[in-house]
Design an enzyme around this catalytic site. Structure first.
Site, PDB file in Angstrom:
ATOM      1  N   HIS A 127       0.850  -1.254   0.110  1.00 52.84           N
ATOM      2  CA  HIS A 127       0.024   0.051  -0.145  1.00 52.84           C
ATOM      3  C   HIS A 127       0.892   1.331   0.020  1.00 52.84           C
ATOM      4  CE1 HIS A 127      -2.822   2.958   1.360  1.00 52.84           C
ATOM      5  NE2 HIS A 127      -3.771   2.215   1.044  1.00 52.84           N
ATOM      6  N   PRO A 128       0.442   2.400  -0.793  1.00 54.18           N
ATOM      7  CA  PRO A 128       1.497   3.164  -0.750  1.00 54.18           C
ATOM      8  C   PRO A 128       1.524   4.199   0.496  1.00 54.18           C
ATOM      9  CG  PRO A 128      -0.729   3.818  -1.842  1.00 54.18           C
ATOM     10  CD  PRO A 128      -0.694   2.433  -1.541  1.00 54.18           C
ATOM     11  N   SER A 137       5.979  10.871   7.095  1.00 53.44           N
ATOM     12  CA  SER A 137       5.098  11.814   6.886  1.00 53.44           C
ATOM     13  C   SER A 137       5.528  12.818   5.715  1.00 53.44           C
ATOM     14  CB  SER A 137       4.568  12.784   8.172  1.00 53.44           C
ATOM     15  OG  SER A 137       4.233  14.176   7.553  1.00 53.44           O
ATOM     16  N   HIS A 186      37.677  52.802  -9.917  1.00 52.44           N
ATOM     17  CA  HIS A 186      36.626  53.609 -10.193  1.00 52.44           C
ATOM     18  C   HIS A 186      36.579  53.862 -11.681  1.00 52.44           C
ATOM     19  CE1 HIS A 186      36.573  54.973  -6.129  1.00 52.44           C
ATOM     20  NE2 HIS A 186      38.112  54.666  -6.063  1.00 52.44           N
ATOM     21  N   SER A 316      25.454  40.181 -34.948  1.00 51.70           N
ATOM     22  CA  SER A 316      24.235  41.276 -35.351  1.00 51.70           C
ATOM     23  C   SER A 316      23.581  40.807 -36.794  1.00 51.70           C
ATOM     24  CB  SER A 316      24.900  42.565 -35.444  1.00 51.70           C
ATOM     25  OG  SER A 316      23.991  43.566 -35.957  1.00 51.70           O
ATOM     26  N   VAL A 323      30.873  40.797 -33.959  1.00 55.14           N
ATOM     27  CA  VAL A 323      30.882  39.738 -32.954  1.00 55.14           C
ATOM     28  C   VAL A 323      30.818  40.240 -31.470  1.00 55.14           C
ATOM     29  CG1 VAL A 323      32.293  37.754 -32.184  1.00 55.14           C
ATOM     30  CG2 VAL A 323      32.188  38.477 -34.574  1.00 55.14           C
TER      31      VAL A 323
END
Length: 461
Positions: A127-128, A137, A186, A316, A323
């Site tokens: 049975h499952p 659970s 930066h 493109s 490229v």
């Protein structure tokens, strides 16, 4: 299409005759036609490892017959071989505990196991719920299957791809130690740096992520199994969780353990949050690396063009010959998706109301997606871009020789303010740094040649 009649506590329901699932899976299919994201097959395999281990544990504890144990193990092994994938149709968007996926596995295992018993001429039936899901659970099985799946995918997919890319950068780092280029902070010119040193920063990012990943995946080895419904372990033997962890470990080769606090294991997914935090850190580093590479490769005639990367396809549909750095673009999109997934995982993991978190499927889905995207992304980026990185030495040397920030080497000799005046004069009047320095009267030509040596600036110690 042929059908058969299956039943559950809600009554009878028609199920496709050629499928092995049962009533609860069929109800879930009908009740949740939401999206196209299937429950990842990897968690099904995690469930199979769990159900296999549970059968062995229940048998050892005297709760399951020899025949039933053998039949369940047989069915789970078929799942683990990938022979039953078509029988797990449910989507991610279901109950937040993953109950329907747990039952999907229970139903398929029981169907296959019963066929096996019949073929063996054994007069028993499985049975499952009562047999495949014995002592379990959905509340402790789904998080257990989650952890088994996540650990395996990190171990077999993500870590090898990470190491692969890291090794490529190490090779480039060693190869380009003699090439001196201008550094940038930066987005402005800074003091010189070796190309190998710059790449070493990328390599070390991956080293650190490898360390972080090794640490965070340790916590995924803790399994919820044995907690059953709310963490108390009701309907399970006190040793059940430990035994299941032992059997899963034996079959996978990983050192899984039963969680020492099942109440935590059911309602919190902080281990997965930590794991995904590491994935986000990796994504952040990959974003930085890919951006650096595409900036350094920008051009070919109006960009930085300090390095070249492989040309893999036309870039493109309107500009002939163009490229693009497509591998970098792919990897940065992967990084953005992983960062978004991290937000989802964090919010979902905060929703553990009382004894159970009911956002488990979306936590699993997003974490596995991040693992796959990062693994595949690093692998293809390595093979189609990183291995082909080459320096464009003419451009590198031109930028280095034109840089005003070489003036930094004059600081110890004439002071910061006089050095700054030399740099500003050179920039304003279009002079070379050497011309400006000599005109200032603070530096002779001989002193300039002695003090301004880029090769000394990259290894000052």
């Amino acid at each position: 299409m042929s059908v058969r009649i299956e039943h559950d506590t809600f009554g009878e329901i028609e199920v496709p005759g050629d499928k092995y699932w049962g009533a609860q899976t069929e109800r879930s299919k009908r009740n949740f036609p939401v999206g196209k994201e299937r429950m990842p097959i990897e968690v099904v395999y995690g469930f199979a490892q769990l159900k296999r281990g549970a059968a062995l544990a229940n048998h050892e504890l005297g709760k399951l017959s020899d025949a039933k144990k053998d039949a369940i193990v047989y069915a789970c092994d078929l799942i683990l071989k990938g022979e039953l994938d078509e029988h797990f149709p449910l989507v991610v968007w279901q109950t937040g505990s993953g109950t329907q996926s747990n039952m999907n596995v229970n139903e398929v295992v029981s169907f296959v196991a019963n066929k096996y018993l019949k073929e063996q001429g054994i007069d028993e039936s499985i049975h499952p719920n009562d047999d495949v899901n014995k002592s379990q659970s959905s509340n402790d099985t789904f998080p257990t299957a989650m952890h088994v799946a996540l650990y395996h995918e990190v171990e077999t997919k993500l870590e090898p791809a990470l190491k692969h890319l890291r090794d490529t950068f190490k090779e480039k780092e060693d190869k380009y130690q003699s090439i001196i280029k201008i550094g940038r902070t930066h987005l402005q010119d800074a003091t010189p740096i070796k190309l190998g040193q710059e790449i070493s920063g990328w390599r070390y990012m991956l080293d650190k992520c490898e360390e972080l990943l090794a640490e965070s995946k340790k916590h995924i080895l803790s399994l919820a199994i044995g907690g059953t419904a709310v963490g108390t372990g009701i309907n399970a033997h006190p040793e059940f969780g430990n035994k299941v962890a032992k059997f899963i470990s034996e079959n996978t080769g990983y050192n899984f353990v039963s969680s020492e606090n099942k109440f935590h294991a059911l309602t919190s997914h902080d281990e997965v949050v930590q794991l995904h935090g590491t994935l986000k850190a990796l994504a952040a580093d990959l974003m930085k690396i890919a951006n650096d590479i595409r900036w350094l490769a920008s051009g070919p005639r109006a960009g930085l063009a300090e390095i070249s990367i492989p040309e893999n396809e036309p870039g493109s549909s309107i500009m002939p010959g163009k490229v693009n750095p497509t591998q970098c673009e792919m990897l940065t999109m992967v990084a953005v998706q992983v960062m978004g997934n991290d937000t989802t995982v964090g919010i979902a993991s905060s929703q553990g109301n009382f004894e159970l978190n009911v956002f488990k499927p979306v936590i699993l889905h997003n974490t596995l997606q991040s693992i796959y995207l990062l693994a595949d992304g690093m692998q293809t980026f390595n093979d189609n871009c990183a291995v082909g990185i080459e320096p464009i030495e003419e451009n590198i040397n031109n930028y280095l020789n034109q840089s005003l920030m070489l003036v930094t080497a004059l600081n110890p000799h004439i002071g910061y303010e006089k050095a700054a005046q030399i740099a500003k004069k050179a920039h304003k009047e279009g002079l070379t740094l050497k011309e400006s320095a000599i005109q200032s009267g603070h530096v002779t030509e001989e002193q300039f040649e002695e003090w301004i040596k880029p090769e000394d600036m990259v290894d000052p110690h």
